[in-house]
Each structure stands twice: as structure tokens, then as C-alpha cells.
Motif scaffolding. Structure first.
Motif, PDB file in Angstrom:
ATOM      1  N   ALA A  65      36.739  36.298  46.779  1.00 39.32           N
ATOM      2  CA  ALA A  65      37.637  37.343  46.065  1.00 39.32           C
ATOM      3  C   ALA A  65      39.011  37.081  46.928  1.00 39.32           C
ATOM      4  CB  ALA A  65      37.173  38.667  46.553  1.00 39.32           C
ATOM      5  N   ARG A  66      39.202  36.773  47.990  1.00 37.64           N
ATOM      6  CA  ARG A  66      40.723  36.622  48.702  1.00 37.64           C
ATOM      7  C   ARG A  66      41.233  35.267  48.060  1.00 37.64           C
ATOM      8  NH1 ARG A  66      43.166  33.627  52.736  1.00 37.64           N
ATOM      9  NH2 ARG A  66      44.217  34.868  54.133  1.00 37.64           N
ATOM     10  N   ASN A  67      40.386  34.189  47.912  1.00 34.59           N
ATOM     11  CA  ASN A  67      41.080  33.021  47.387  1.00 34.59           C
ATOM     12  C   ASN A  67      41.069  32.817  45.691  1.00 34.59           C
ATOM     13  OD1 ASN A  67      41.448  32.571  50.051  1.00 34.59           O
ATOM     14  ND2 ASN A  67      39.675  31.123  50.439  1.00 34.59           N
ATOM     15  N   GLY A  68      40.601  33.716  45.147  1.00 39.97           N
ATOM     16  CA  GLY A  68      40.653  33.699  43.853  1.00 39.97           C
ATOM     17  C   GLY A  68      39.498  32.927  42.639  1.00 39.97           C
ATOM     18  N   HIS A  69      38.275  32.791  43.550  1.00 44.25           N
ATOM     19  CA  HIS A  69      37.550  31.943  42.985  1.00 44.25           C
ATOM     20  C   HIS A  69      36.514  32.529  42.333  1.00 44.25           C
ATOM     21  CE1 HIS A  69      39.086  28.643  45.345  1.00 44.25           C
ATOM     22  NE2 HIS A  69      38.535  29.209  46.621  1.00 44.25           N
ATOM     23  N   GLU A  75      34.486  31.791  39.524  1.00 44.06           N
ATOM     24  CA  GLU A  75      33.008  31.558  39.421  1.00 44.06           C
ATOM     25  C   GLU A  75      32.159  31.856  40.372  1.00 44.06           C
ATOM     26  OE1 GLU A  75      32.888  27.416  38.180  1.00 44.06           O
ATOM     27  OE2 GLU A  75      33.736  27.575  36.361  1.00 44.06           O
ATOM     28  N   ILE A  76      32.372  31.714  41.601  1.00 45.92           N
ATOM     29  CA  ILE A  76      31.614  32.221  42.585  1.00 45.92           C
ATOM     30  C   ILE A  76      31.366  33.692  42.564  1.00 45.92           C
ATOM     31  CG2 ILE A  76      31.351  32.358  45.052  1.00 45.92           C
ATOM     32  CD1 ILE A  76      32.395  29.373  45.256  1.00 45.92           C
ATOM     33  N   VAL A  77      32.639  34.428  42.541  1.00 39.79           N
ATOM     34  CA  VAL A  77      32.499  35.739  42.500  1.00 39.79           C
ATOM     35  C   VAL A  77      31.547  36.215  41.553  1.00 39.79           C
ATOM     36  CG1 VAL A  77      33.707  37.861  41.973  1.00 39.79           C
ATOM     37  CG2 VAL A  77      34.940  36.366  43.410  1.00 39.79           C
ATOM     38  N   SER A  78      31.680  35.663  40.187  1.00 41.00           N
ATOM     39  CA  SER A  78      30.926  36.206  39.059  1.00 41.00           C
ATOM     40  C   SER A  78      29.319  35.534  39.593  1.00 41.00           C
ATOM     41  CB  SER A  78      31.164  35.100  37.996  1.00 41.00           C
ATOM     42  OG  SER A  78      30.407  35.500  36.620  1.00 41.00           O
ATOM     43  N   TYR A  79      28.886  34.558  39.783  1.00 38.66           N
ATOM     44  CA  TYR A  79      27.792  34.356  40.398  1.00 38.66           C
ATOM     45  C   TYR A  79      27.122  35.335  41.420  1.00 38.66           C
ATOM     46  CZ  TYR A  79      24.154  31.479  42.755  1.00 38.66           C
ATOM     47  OH  TYR A  79      22.786  31.065  43.153  1.00 38.66           O
ATOM     48  N   LEU A  80      27.829  35.405  42.448  1.00 38.76           N
ATOM     49  CA  LEU A  80      27.496  36.473  43.368  1.00 38.76           C
ATOM     50  C   LEU A  80      27.069  38.036  42.989  1.00 38.76           C
ATOM     51  CD1 LEU A  80      29.533  35.528  46.561  1.00 38.76           C
ATOM     52  CD2 LEU A  80      26.913  35.279  46.543  1.00 38.76           C
ATOM     53  N   ILE A  81      27.814  38.425  42.156  1.00 38.52           N
ATOM     54  CA  ILE A  81      27.834  39.361  41.348  1.00 38.52           C
ATOM     55  C   ILE A  81      26.337  39.723  40.533  1.00 38.52           C
ATOM     56  CG2 ILE A  81      28.574  41.039  39.622  1.00 38.52           C
ATOM     57  CD1 ILE A  81      31.361  40.770  40.699  1.00 38.52           C
ATOM     58  N   ASP A  82      25.984  38.428  39.805  1.00 32.87           N
ATOM     59  CA  ASP A  82      24.811  38.354  39.125  1.00 32.87           C
ATOM     60  C   ASP A  82      23.582  38.330  39.979  1.00 32.87           C
ATOM     61  OD1 ASP A  82      26.213  38.574  36.826  1.00 32.87           O
ATOM     62  OD2 ASP A  82      26.431  36.407  36.456  1.00 32.87           O
ATOM     63  N   THR A  83      23.636  37.906  41.208  1.00 35.35           N
ATOM     64  CA  THR A  83      22.569  37.542  42.181  1.00 35.35           C
ATOM     65  C   THR A  83      22.314  38.465  43.096  1.00 35.35           C
ATOM     66  OG1 THR A  83      24.048  36.017  43.427  1.00 35.35           O
ATOM     67  CG2 THR A  83      22.587  35.255  41.651  1.00 35.35           C
ATOM     68  N   ILE A  84      23.570  39.240  43.692  1.00 36.40           N
ATOM     69  CA  ILE A  84      23.375  40.365  44.700  1.00 36.40           C
ATOM     70  C   ILE A  84      22.375  41.548  44.267  1.00 36.40           C
ATOM     71  CG2 ILE A  84      24.539  42.036  46.266  1.00 36.40           C
ATOM     72  CD1 ILE A  84      26.554  39.648  46.332  1.00 36.40           C
ATOM     73  N   GLN A 101      44.957  42.645  47.513  1.00 36.95           N
ATOM     74  CA  GLN A 101      46.031  41.984  48.289  1.00 36.95           C
ATOM     75  C   GLN A 101      46.805  40.813  47.932  1.00 36.95           C
ATOM     76  OE1 GLN A 101      44.574  41.394  52.382  1.00 36.95           O
ATOM     77  NE2 GLN A 101      46.554  40.830  53.111  1.00 36.95           N
ATOM     78  N   PHE A 102      45.749  40.016  47.189  1.00 35.37           N
ATOM     79  CA  PHE A 102      46.215  38.681  46.968  1.00 35.37           C
ATOM     80  C   PHE A 102      46.473  38.464  45.282  1.00 35.37           C
ATOM     81  CE2 PHE A 102      44.544  37.885  50.977  1.00 35.37           C
ATOM     82  CZ  PHE A 102      45.426  37.089  51.687  1.00 35.37           C
ATOM     83  N   GLY A 103      46.468  39.543  44.632  1.00 36.14           N
ATOM     84  CA  GLY A 103      46.933  39.774  43.291  1.00 36.14           C
ATOM     85  C   GLY A 103      45.820  38.985  42.270  1.00 36.14           C
ATOM     86  N   HIS A 104      44.322  38.908  42.514  1.00 34.06           N
ATOM     87  CA  HIS A 104      43.524  38.448  41.659  1.00 34.06           C
ATOM     88  C   HIS A 104      42.916  39.663  40.929  1.00 34.06           C
ATOM     89  CE1 HIS A 104      44.243  34.920  44.060  1.00 34.06           C
ATOM     90  NE2 HIS A 104      43.386  35.432  45.074  1.00 34.06           N
ATOM     91  N   LEU A 105      43.850  39.931  39.857  1.00 31.99           N
ATOM     92  CA  LEU A 105      43.364  41.149  38.889  1.00 31.99           C
ATOM     93  C   LEU A 105      41.979  40.733  38.268  1.00 31.99           C
ATOM     94  CD1 LEU A 105      43.801  43.720  37.175  1.00 31.99           C
ATOM     95  CD2 LEU A 105      45.075  42.180  35.338  1.00 31.99           C
TER      96      LEU A 105
END
Length: 325
Positions: free
Chosen positions: A151-155, A157-166, A188-192
Motif C-alpha cells: 500500500a505504501r509503495n503503490g503496488h 496487484e499485490i494489494v488486490s491479491y492480499l485482499i482476496d486471500t486474507i 499518505q503517499f496518494g495512492h487513491l
């Protein structure tokens, strides 16, 4: 070890063809042990591609300068390196040889391969390792999880994958040791897009109670000038201008940092008090005046009756404006 038109050196080709004696000779006679070709690929990558773990270990020992490293330790270090650099071939090769119960081992700093892959946005490596692990979102140093890093670094696909698996869904926004969540970092880093991805599964879209100083994602977005993100949060929460433990609000922070559009947005959506005081009696108008943001001063003054309020030490926005000039 000269490079050809593809940026590849003799050691690239020696590694690609599994010529360990040639690789060893070159490694002992050059300063650059693991040069990149035009695609950014190294001899170590080629050694992993052809499944030569012995070559990978040789390269790693020369890269690090530690020629006494035990084989098992070298393999684990290579596993971390694969996650850091996004080398799926090396990750698979080292995983097969490690035969670990936990395929996400911590290094001496408490970071795991999952943390490294998430931090750097290596989706394929992250998914490969994650599929081997029970805990797909472990807390590391500072309590940061892979989801915090992604989330901090704007990735996305990884955020989406984790949301689907957690599971359960309530765990998709964990707190670190200071109470900050992936939502805080996205704000904080503007990743809407990442903020929206996470917040869609949450009832509380602007959490702050668990964080140090009760800072919310809206505080961080306002402080850093992320207008679209502030708009999205304000549209989806009841409290449009929450206070932290010092009484500072997103409006204070936006005024301090000269973010006019955000100030205007908050004032229009929060008509009860367009110039709230913090615990020191300072208002957004004080901060705007002290930092020379004339347009924000005018915006606030147009909405208030007391145009020059005093703080707890008796100073007014005009006093700070004089000090600034």
C-alpha cells in the motif's frame, strides 16, 4: 569481461551454459561480479534459469565477499535476494532446495521474502511464495506487514491479491506498532486506487483511534496535498474534519501546508466550524498566516466572524503574519 551489443559479458554466457570453472575464473579477476545486460538481467539470473544452484551459490559468495558461508545459509540468503529482485526462477530453485516448514523465513532484520517482494512490487514472486505459506501477511519490523509495504509503495496487484486471500475480511487493514494501517500509507503517499480497494471492504474508512496521536488517513492525505483522496474520504465518512490528540484537524494541516483546494473542500463539507482551535488555541488561520498562505487566510476569514482570534499565549494570525514577513 567486455559487454556485447546486448550488454552481456562472457560471464553471462558462461552462467547461461553452466560453465562453473569459467565463471569462477572471471569472478576472481573482475570487480563487477554480477553485471546487468540491456534487460537488467544478471549472470545470477541466468544461473537460476538453468537450475544451477551451485553456480548461484558461487555468485552469491563472490557478490557478498563471504566465501565461508554455509551452503544452507547461502541458499536462504539467495531466497531473500530472489524476492528482493523479483527473480521467480531463483525463488523456485531455492525453495526446492530449502525444504523448509516455513517458506517465509526472517532475516537478521526481521524481514521475510514476502515483505521484500511486496515492498518492491514483484507480484509473481509474491504470489509464488504466498501460496507456500499459511500466514500470507506476517508482521515484520515496526509491525509492517506485506500489505503495509504494498500500500505504501503503490503496488496495486499485490494489494488486490492480499485482499482476496486474507481471511477474515476484517484483517485487511492491520495496525503496525504505532497504530498505522495500510489505509494510512495509501493516503499518505496518494495512492487513491489502493485506498479505495482496501476501504471498500471496511466499515471504518478513516480509522484513527488505534494510531499514535489519533492520526487518520484524512490527516495524512490533507497534510501531503492529495486532493482526490481527501475528496473520496470526505464523501464516505460522517466526521469530515476529525481531531488528533493535540486537537489538530486535517484542515489545520492543509492550511499549514498551503493546500487550498483541500481547505476549501473541508470547509464546504464542515460548515459547523471552519476555524477550529487545537489544544494550544491555534486555528487553521494561525497556521495559514504563519506560513504565508494568503489565499487560504482569505478563504477562512470569509467564513468566520472573529477574524483575528487569539491562541493560548495571546497571539493572533496577524501576529504570525507579521513574524512571517
Amino acid at each position: 569481461n567486455p559487454a556485447d551489443q546486448l550488454g552481456r559479458t562472457p560471464i553471462h554466457y558462461a552462467a547461461q551454459n553452466g560453465r562453473i570453472s569459467i565463471c569462477k575464473f572471471i569472478l576472481e579477476n573482475v570487480a563487477e561480479k554480477n553485471p546487468k545486460d540491456y534487460k537488467g538481467r544478471t549472470p545470477l539470473d541466468f544461473a537460476a534459469d538453468v537450475g544451477r544452484l551451485d553456480l548461484c551459490i558461487l555468485f552469491y559468495k563472490h557478490i557478498t565477499g563471504d566465501h565461508t558461508m554455509l551452503k544452507t545459509m547461502a541458499i536462504e540468503k539467495l531466497f531473500h535476494l530472489a524476492a528482493e529482485n523479483g527473480s521467480l526462477a531463483l525463488a523456485k530453485l531455492t525453495c526446492r532446495k530449502l525444504k523448509l516448514k516455513n517458506y517465509n523465513p526472517e532475516d537478521e532484520n526481521g524481514l521475510t521474502p514476502l515483505h521484500r517482494a511486496a515492498k518492491n512490487g514483484h507480484t509473481k514472486v509474491f504470489e509464488y511464495i504466498s501460496d507456500l505459506c499459511d500466514d500470507k501477511n506476517p508482521a515484520g519490523p515496526k509491525g509492517w506487514t506485506p500489505l503495509h509495504w504494498a500500500a505504501r509503495n503503490g503496488h496495486h496487484e499485490i494489494v488486490s491479491y492480499l485482499i482476496d486471500t486474507i481471511e477474515p475480511i476484517e484483517n485487511i487493514n492491520p495496525t503496525d506498532l504505532q497504530g498505522y494501517t495500510p489505509l494510512h500509507f495509501a493516503a499518505q503517499f496518494g495512492h487513491l486506487n489502493i485506498y479505495q480497494l482496501i476501504s471498500n471492504g471496511l466499515d471504518n474508512k478513516n480509522p484513527g483511534d488505534a494510531s499514535v496521536w489519533n492520526y487518520t488517513p484524512l490527516h495524512l492525505a490533507a497534510e501531503n496535498g492529495h486532493t482526490d483522496l481527501c475528496c473520496d474520504i470526505i464523501d464516505n465518512v460522517k466526521v469530515k474534519n476529525p481531531e488528533d490528540t493535540d486537537g489538530e484537524t486535517p484542515l489545520h494541516l492543509a492550511a499549514k501546508n498551503g493546500n487550498y483546494k483541500i481547505c476549501e473542500m473541508i470547509i464546504k463539507s464542515y460548515l459547523c466550524e471552519p476555524n477550529p482551535s487545537d489544544i494550544d488555541g491555534n486555528t487553521p488561520l494561525h497556521w495559514a498566516a504563519e506560513n504565508g498562505h494568503l489565499n487560504i487566510c482569505q478563504l477562512i476569514m470569509d467564513c468566520i466572524e472573529i477574524k483575528n482570534p487569539k491562541n493560548n499565549i495571546g497571539k493572533t494570525p496577524l501576529d504570525y503574519a507579521k513574524d512571517h514577513s
